[in-house]
Design a protein around this motif. Structure first.
Motif, PDB file in Angstrom:
ATOM      1  N   THR A   1       0.869  -1.174   0.000  1.00 34.65           N
ATOM      2  CA  THR A   1       0.000   0.000   0.000  1.00 34.65           C
ATOM      3  C   THR A   1       0.904   1.221   0.000  1.00 34.65           C
ATOM      4  O   THR A   1       1.820   1.324   0.823  1.00 34.65           O
ATOM      5  CB  THR A   1      -0.909   0.035   1.238  1.00 34.65           C
ATOM      6  N   VAL A   2       0.665   2.153  -0.939  1.00 34.88           N
ATOM      7  CA  VAL A   2       1.578   3.286  -1.080  1.00 34.88           C
ATOM      8  C   VAL A   2       0.833   4.526  -1.547  1.00 34.88           C
ATOM      9  O   VAL A   2      -0.153   4.442  -2.276  1.00 34.88           O
ATOM     10  CB  VAL A   2       2.720   2.930  -2.071  1.00 34.88           C
ATOM     11  N   LYS A   3       1.307   5.675  -1.095  1.00 35.54           N
ATOM     12  CA  LYS A   3       0.751   6.973  -1.479  1.00 35.54           C
ATOM     13  C   LYS A   3       1.897   7.960  -1.627  1.00 35.54           C
ATOM     14  O   LYS A   3       2.886   7.900  -0.873  1.00 35.54           O
ATOM     15  CB  LYS A   3      -0.236   7.476  -0.424  1.00 35.54           C
ATOM     16  N   CYS A   4       1.787   8.865  -2.579  1.00 35.60           N
ATOM     17  CA  CYS A   4       2.833   9.863  -2.825  1.00 35.60           C
ATOM     18  C   CYS A   4       2.289  11.269  -2.591  1.00 35.60           C
ATOM     19  O   CYS A   4       1.121  11.561  -2.891  1.00 35.60           O
ATOM     20  CB  CYS A   4       3.336   9.737  -4.267  1.00 35.60           C
ATOM     21  N   LYS A   5       3.141  12.147  -2.056  1.00 32.90           N
ATOM     22  CA  LYS A   5       2.815  13.562  -1.914  1.00 32.90           C
ATOM     23  C   LYS A   5       3.971  14.391  -2.479  1.00 32.90           C
ATOM     24  O   LYS A   5       5.136  14.018  -2.344  1.00 32.90           O
ATOM     25  CB  LYS A   5       2.588  13.935  -0.446  1.00 32.90           C
ATOM     26  N   ILE A   6       3.617  15.515  -3.109  1.00 31.48           N
ATOM     27  CA  ILE A   6       4.616  16.433  -3.649  1.00 31.48           C
ATOM     28  C   ILE A   6       4.516  17.752  -2.890  1.00 31.48           C
ATOM     29  O   ILE A   6       3.430  18.327  -2.749  1.00 31.48           O
ATOM     30  CB  ILE A   6       4.394  16.688  -5.158  1.00 31.48           C
ATOM     31  N   TYR A   7       5.642  18.219  -2.418  1.00 30.34           N
ATOM     32  CA  TYR A   7       5.714  19.476  -1.663  1.00 30.34           C
ATOM     33  C   TYR A   7       6.493  20.510  -2.479  1.00 30.34           C
ATOM     34  O   TYR A   7       7.487  20.174  -3.124  1.00 30.34           O
ATOM     35  CB  TYR A   7       6.447  19.289  -0.332  1.00 30.34           C
ATOM     36  N   LYS A   8       6.043  21.741  -2.435  1.00 27.40           N
ATOM     37  CA  LYS A   8       6.848  22.826  -2.976  1.00 27.40           C
ATOM     38  C   LYS A   8       7.734  23.335  -1.852  1.00 27.40           C
ATOM     39  O   LYS A   8       7.255  23.898  -0.872  1.00 27.40           O
ATOM     40  CB  LYS A   8       5.953  23.951  -3.498  1.00 27.40           C
ATOM     41  N   GLY A   9       9.029  23.075  -1.973  1.00 31.28           N
ATOM     42  CA  GLY A   9       9.942  23.344  -0.873  1.00 31.28           C
ATOM     43  C   GLY A   9      10.133  22.081  -0.055  1.00 31.28           C
ATOM     44  O   GLY A   9      10.203  20.973  -0.592  1.00 31.28           O
ATOM     45  N   ASP A  10      10.194  22.244   1.259  1.00 32.06           N
ATOM     46  CA  ASP A  10      10.465  21.109   2.146  1.00 32.06           C
ATOM     47  C   ASP A  10       9.190  20.400   2.578  1.00 32.06           C
ATOM     48  O   ASP A  10       8.090  20.956   2.515  1.00 32.06           O
ATOM     49  CB  ASP A  10      11.243  21.593   3.378  1.00 32.06           C
ATOM     50  N   ASN A  11       9.348  19.171   3.047  1.00 34.16           N
ATOM     51  CA  ASN A  11       8.193  18.349   3.445  1.00 34.16           C
ATOM     52  C   ASN A  11       7.983  18.332   4.952  1.00 34.16           C
ATOM     53  O   ASN A  11       7.463  17.362   5.502  1.00 34.16           O
ATOM     54  CB  ASN A  11       8.341  16.918   2.916  1.00 34.16           C
ATOM     55  N   ASP A  12       8.350  19.423   5.599  1.00 36.73           N
ATOM     56  CA  ASP A  12       8.129  19.533   7.044  1.00 36.73           C
ATOM     57  C   ASP A  12       6.895  20.367   7.375  1.00 36.73           C
ATOM     58  O   ASP A  12       6.641  20.696   8.534  1.00 36.73           O
ATOM     59  CB  ASP A  12       9.357  20.133   7.740  1.00 36.73           C
TER      60      ASP A  12
ATOM     61  N   GLY B   1       0.473  18.517  -4.548  1.00 34.61           N
ATOM     62  CA  GLY B   1      -0.058  17.417  -5.350  1.00 34.61           C
ATOM     63  C   GLY B   1       0.119  16.098  -4.634  1.00 34.61           C
ATOM     64  O   GLY B   1       0.935  15.976  -3.714  1.00 34.61           O
ATOM     65  N   GLU B   2      -0.638  15.105  -5.055  1.00 38.19           N
ATOM     66  CA  GLU B   2      -0.524  13.787  -4.451  1.00 38.19           C
ATOM     67  C   GLU B   2      -1.145  12.748  -5.365  1.00 38.19           C
ATOM     68  O   GLU B   2      -1.840  13.077  -6.340  1.00 38.19           O
ATOM     69  CB  GLU B   2      -1.200  13.756  -3.077  1.00 38.19           C
ATOM     70  N   SER B   3      -0.882  11.494  -5.033  1.00 40.53           N
ATOM     71  CA  SER B   3      -1.507  10.388  -5.756  1.00 40.53           C
ATOM     72  C   SER B   3      -2.643   9.833  -4.918  1.00 40.53           C
ATOM     73  O   SER B   3      -2.794  10.174  -3.745  1.00 40.53           O
ATOM     74  CB  SER B   3      -0.478   9.279  -6.005  1.00 40.53           C
ATOM     75  N   GLU B   4      -3.429   8.983  -5.537  1.00 40.09           N
ATOM     76  CA  GLU B   4      -4.353   8.174  -4.758  1.00 40.09           C
ATOM     77  C   GLU B   4      -3.543   7.142  -3.969  1.00 40.09           C
ATOM     78  O   GLU B   4      -2.432   6.783  -4.356  1.00 40.09           O
ATOM     79  CB  GLU B   4      -5.327   7.438  -5.681  1.00 40.09           C
ATOM     80  N   GLU B   5      -4.083   6.680  -2.850  1.00 39.65           N
ATOM     81  CA  GLU B   5      -3.440   5.561  -2.161  1.00 39.65           C
ATOM     82  C   GLU B   5      -3.730   4.293  -2.972  1.00 39.65           C
ATOM     83  O   GLU B   5      -4.888   3.976  -3.232  1.00 39.65           O
ATOM     84  CB  GLU B   5      -3.968   5.415  -0.740  1.00 39.65           C
ATOM     85  N   GLU B   6      -2.680   3.610  -3.380  1.00 41.13           N
ATOM     86  CA  GLU B   6      -2.851   2.433  -4.223  1.00 41.13           C
ATOM     87  C   GLU B   6      -2.347   1.186  -3.513  1.00 41.13           C
ATOM     88  O   GLU B   6      -1.406   1.237  -2.716  1.00 41.13           O
ATOM     89  CB  GLU B   6      -2.110   2.600  -5.552  1.00 41.13           C
ATOM     90  N   SER B   7      -2.976   0.072  -3.820  1.00 38.94           N
ATOM     91  CA  SER B   7      -2.590  -1.224  -3.257  1.00 38.94           C
ATOM     92  C   SER B   7      -2.428  -2.228  -4.388  1.00 38.94           C
ATOM     93  O   SER B   7      -3.184  -2.198  -5.363  1.00 38.94           O
ATOM     94  CB  SER B   7      -3.642  -1.738  -2.267  1.00 38.94           C
ATOM     95  N   PHE B   8      -1.419  -3.079  -4.287  1.00 41.95           N
ATOM     96  CA  PHE B   8      -1.220  -4.141  -5.259  1.00 41.95           C
ATOM     97  C   PHE B   8      -0.498  -5.304  -4.593  1.00 41.95           C
ATOM     98  O   PHE B   8       0.110  -5.154  -3.524  1.00 41.95           O
ATOM     99  CB  PHE B   8      -0.445  -3.645  -6.488  1.00 41.95           C
ATOM    100  N   GLU B   9      -0.584  -6.448  -5.231  1.00 45.64           N
ATOM    101  CA  GLU B   9      -0.011  -7.658  -4.649  1.00 45.64           C
ATOM    102  C   GLU B   9       0.786  -8.410  -5.715  1.00 45.64           C
ATOM    103  O   GLU B   9       0.365  -8.513  -6.866  1.00 45.64           O
ATOM    104  CB  GLU B   9      -1.107  -8.554  -4.085  1.00 45.64           C
ATOM    105  N   ARG B  10       1.951  -8.926  -5.322  1.00 42.84           N
ATOM    106  CA  ARG B  10       2.817  -9.654  -6.232  1.00 42.84           C
ATOM    107  C   ARG B  10       3.277 -10.952  -5.580  1.00 42.84           C
ATOM    108  O   ARG B  10       3.431 -11.037  -4.351  1.00 42.84           O
ATOM    109  CB  ARG B  10       4.046  -8.812  -6.601  1.00 42.84           C
ATOM    110  N   GLU B  11       3.525 -11.951  -6.420  1.00 39.18           N
ATOM    111  CA  GLU B  11       4.046 -13.221  -5.910  1.00 39.18           C
ATOM    112  C   GLU B  11       5.548 -13.177  -5.705  1.00 39.18           C
ATOM    113  O   GLU B  11       6.109 -13.955  -4.933  1.00 39.18           O
ATOM    114  CB  GLU B  11       3.699 -14.355  -6.881  1.00 39.18           C
ATOM    115  N   LYS B  12       6.192 -12.232  -6.399  1.00 38.59           N
ATOM    116  CA  LYS B  12       7.643 -12.115  -6.307  1.00 38.59           C
ATOM    117  C   LYS B  12       8.045 -10.667  -6.498  1.00 38.59           C
ATOM    118  O   LYS B  12       7.513  -9.967  -7.363  1.00 38.59           O
ATOM    119  CB  LYS B  12       8.305 -12.998  -7.371  1.00 38.59           C
ATOM    120  N   ALA B  13       8.997 -10.214  -5.687  1.00 39.52           N
ATOM    121  CA  ALA B  13       9.478  -8.838  -5.792  1.00 39.52           C
ATOM    122  C   ALA B  13      10.189  -8.635  -7.136  1.00 39.52           C
ATOM    123  O   ALA B  13      10.899  -9.513  -7.620  1.00 39.52           O
ATOM    124  CB  ALA B  13      10.421  -8.517  -4.636  1.00 39.52           C
ATOM    125  N   SER B  14       9.989  -7.460  -7.722  1.00 33.23           N
ATOM    126  CA  SER B  14      10.580  -7.148  -9.025  1.00 33.23           C
ATOM    127  C   SER B  14      11.464  -5.906  -8.937  1.00 33.23           C
ATOM    128  O   SER B  14      11.222  -5.006  -8.133  1.00 33.23           O
ATOM    129  CB  SER B  14       9.469  -6.910 -10.050  1.00 33.23           C
TER     130      SER B  14
END
Length: 330
Positions: free
Chosen positions: A217-228, A235-248
């Motif tokens: 499960t992962v989500k991205c955020k973009i900050y103008k300047g620092d992320n504090d 800007g940001e992404s939707e929170e996305e989830s995915f499943e894999r049988e093997k790491a790529s």
């Protein structure tokens, strides 16, 4: 929208054509939303004013058009505009089309399409001479646009400031992807982040993330300047989830909402992800680069340490292997 993009490269000819003058207001709004139009905002506004002149003189209006929801769909956002223009709108609706005053109707048309014009990108002198006098903007909108022109660190209200032009995709990889698969993501409050600065105006449309042997499960955020500071989020992404049988080792593109964020030249931004793995660790970047050069497109991306990167991503190693971008093709 897709049909309009087919003509984007010929936008300079289209806006000078007789057919352009005959577009109805809804078609004009759709045309003006296209990012790929290969013309300046000043050229576009000159053409739109000629269109409004033609429409008003030829009185191309119908009762059906009057009864539609003109302008932007978000009524709450534009209450101020509606209040200021209410008397004008009522006057137009109560008249027969053949009796509409052409000057009044021209102003009305320009008010209708104004939110699809990127006024903040115009030359200041041109804006004063060619836009201000037409009375199609509210006082508060004028202040917002002038403020953006003077200091583009500020927002331009509800007006889009993405530069128009034919887009070219650019993918920037921030380092080698090693053979070790032991980068853990605990989620919670442990973020991975890196700072970027471009030598050119580009649009960041997505970032690369790694999967694992299990669910992610992962989500991205973009900050103008620092992320504090949360106020810096642009800007940001939707929170996305995915499943894999093997790491790529192959990164997955995590797309940003609304088509991405504008990255202005020589301004620092922070890219941050919050990821949680269940079932295993991930591959990661090692060694990373401090400078990414794309000689073909003349893009140089300089990377630096983020203020907050509690999951240990640094310029030398870590998460966020790719930056997916678009730039205006010259």
């Amino acid at each position: 929208q897709n049909s309009i993009k087919l003509f984007a490269n010929s936008a300079d000819k289209i806006i000078k054509s007789k057919g352009f003058l005959h577009l109805n207001p809804n078609a004009m709004k759709l045309f003006l939303q296209c990012d790929d139009l290969n013309v300046t905002e000043e050229q576009l506004w000159d053409a739109v004013v000629k269109w409004a002149d033609y429409q008003s003189v030829n009185n191309n209006i119908s009762h059906e058009h009057d009864e539609e929801n003109h302008g932007i769909d978000d009524e709450d956002e534009h209450d101020e505009y509606k209040q200021e223009m209410e008397m004008d709108m009522n006057l137009i609706r109560n008249q027969q089309p053949s009796k509409l005053d052409s000057t009044h109707y021209k102003t009305y048309l320009l008010q209708e399409i104004r939110h699809f014009i990127r006024f903040g990108l115009m030359n200041g002198s041109y804006f004063v001479k060619k836009v201000k006098s037409l009375n199609c903007l509210t006082d508060s909108e004028m202040v917002t646009i002038f403020t953006y022109m003077a200091c583009n660190d500020e927002e331009c209200g509800s007006f889009n400031t993405t530069k128009r032009g034919l887009r070219k995709k650019v993918v920037l990889q921030r380092g080698n992807i090693g053979n070790s698969c032991d980068w853990a993501y605990a989620g919670g409050t442990d973020v991975d982040a890196i700072c970027i600065m471009s030598n050119k105006d580009i649009q960041l449309t997505g970032v690369g993330v790694f999967d694992c042997n299990g669910s992610v499960t992962v989500k991205c955020k973009i900050y103008k300047g620092d992320n504090d500071c949360k106020d810096n989020i642009i800007g940001e992404s939707e929170e996305e989830s995915f499943e894999r049988e093997k790491a790529s080792k192959e990164p997955i593109e995590l797309k940003l909402q609304n088509g991405g964020v504008d990255i202005m030249a020589n301004v620092k931004y922070t890219v941050e992800i919050l990821q949680h793995n269940e079932g295993g660790a991930s591959f990661y970047v090692k060694p990373g680069k401090q400078i990414i050069n794309d000689d073909e497109n003349g893009v140089k991306l300089t990377l630096s340490e983020a203020i907050v990167s509690t999951n240990s991503t640094r310029t030398s190693k870590g998460a966020i292997p790719m930056f997916y971008c678009e730039m205006i093709a010259l």
